[in-house]
Enzyme design. Sequence first.
Site, mmCIF file in Angstrom:
data_model
loop_
_atom_site.group_PDB
_atom_site.id
_atom_site.type_symbol
_atom_site.label_atom_id
_atom_site.label_comp_id
_atom_site.label_asym_id
_atom_site.label_seq_id
_atom_site.Cartn_x
_atom_site.Cartn_y
_atom_site.Cartn_z
ATOM 1 N N THR A 222 1.036 -1.269 0.042
ATOM 2 C CA THR A 222 -0.137 -0.021 0.279
ATOM 3 C C THR A 222 0.937 1.177 0.005
ATOM 4 O OG1 THR A 222 -2.140 0.847 1.045
ATOM 5 C CG2 THR A 222 -0.266 -0.022 2.538
ATOM 6 N N ASN A 223 0.158 2.387 0.174
ATOM 7 C CA ASN A 223 1.179 3.509 0.254
ATOM 8 C C ASN A 223 0.456 4.331 1.177
ATOM 9 O OD1 ASN A 223 -1.021 5.505 -0.962
ATOM 10 N ND2 ASN A 223 -0.663 3.893 -2.776
#
Length: 416
Positions: A222-223
């Site tokens: 993810t980020n």
Amino acid sequence: MLASLDLSGRCVVLGVTGSIAAYKAAPLVRQLKKAGAEVQVLMTPDAERFVTPLTLGTLSEGEVLTEIFPENEEGSWTKHVTLGQWADLFVVAPATAQTVAKLAHGFCDSMLTATALSARCPLLVCPAMDRDMYRHAATQDNLDRLQEIGYEVMPAAHGELASGLVGQGRMPEPEEILGRVAEVLAETEPTEAPGDLPLAGHDVLVTAGPTREPIDPARVLTNPSTGTMGYALAEAAAARGASVTLVTGPTALSPPPDVEVVSVRTAEEMNEAVQARGTDADYVFMAAAVADYTPADPSTSKRKKRDEDLVLHLRQTPDILKTLGAHRRPDQVLVGFALETDDALENARHKLDEKNLDWIVVNDPTEEGAGFGSSTNRVTLLHPDGASEDLPRMPKAEVAEALLDRVLTAHHDPGT
Ligand code: C5P
């Protein structure tokens, strides 16, 4: 006097509850409409035993609403909020002892009571019930409570009651209610007409937040996107009258008011949600930080820690915005975001062309007060005709307003 009443353009919500006097709601709707008011009828489920939604819907020229959660899942469950903002006046006639009690204590178990809690306008309650119910200390306390919280209460009229008793408990006649409606409306500013809102009648699609790409049931790629920029845009567009759908990856933010929220996790799910709604949207703001790669073969069980190094095989996710751009309606407005750390303007301009966009909003996550997780942002707007504008660092809510201002000035009425 009533023949000359002019309520044109005034928005009235009429709540009808389960009393025999519900039949008098029909002439009340008719007279409100004759005076020029827009009328939205809400009924409690019990009211439908006394008068049909078909009757009141035909007279009010609109759908009568009863349930908060629409049967049709595509419908918006936030309608009570929108209606509460739309109304210049909320009249409950007839109001049973049960509904009076619920209103006095903040219950919201039906469309009627939930809208009453959301309403910012005056409320006029017209009780109707049998003599002893009306006299009862509990009902009288509840009616006092309604007045304390600022509701108008029209005392019940005296006369013959459906039970055969004679006493106070009759709903005031529709003409009297109409007279009081006119008086209350005369003291109330009209709510902003939909026509005054520049995005009224337009569909806006916003994406926000990160995506989460599963490696195995316990791990994701993810980020750090928090979704703040997209949520701010969705809220700002809704406040300008748009019908907004927010497709969001996982975030810790509360859904903005008056916005339909579609929650997704992966880039693939976001792609499906966006493509399904993309062609209908007049404006698309793609603020989500979509993962560009996803594990090609996510494990269905948790991977064991065995080797020193782990090589993951990743494959590209669909480019959601590029697909939208390739199939766009010519009159749509497509806005992308570009998070760039090097050669920002050059790279962003390339994306603007490649994805067939009208605007791209460029920001740098390494700059202080910009990008992921920051409450502020400093962006540059790029347009295909070569124009660019640097906006100063400001809160993301203000960036959203500034962006909408620019986009609305440049594109008048797409989709009309
Ligand atoms: O990742 P990239 O810099 O290409 O992102 C630019 C724009 O494209 C952003 O608006 C982003 O939301 C969108 N995007 C997308 N689908 C992807 C990757 C990015 O729609 N798979």
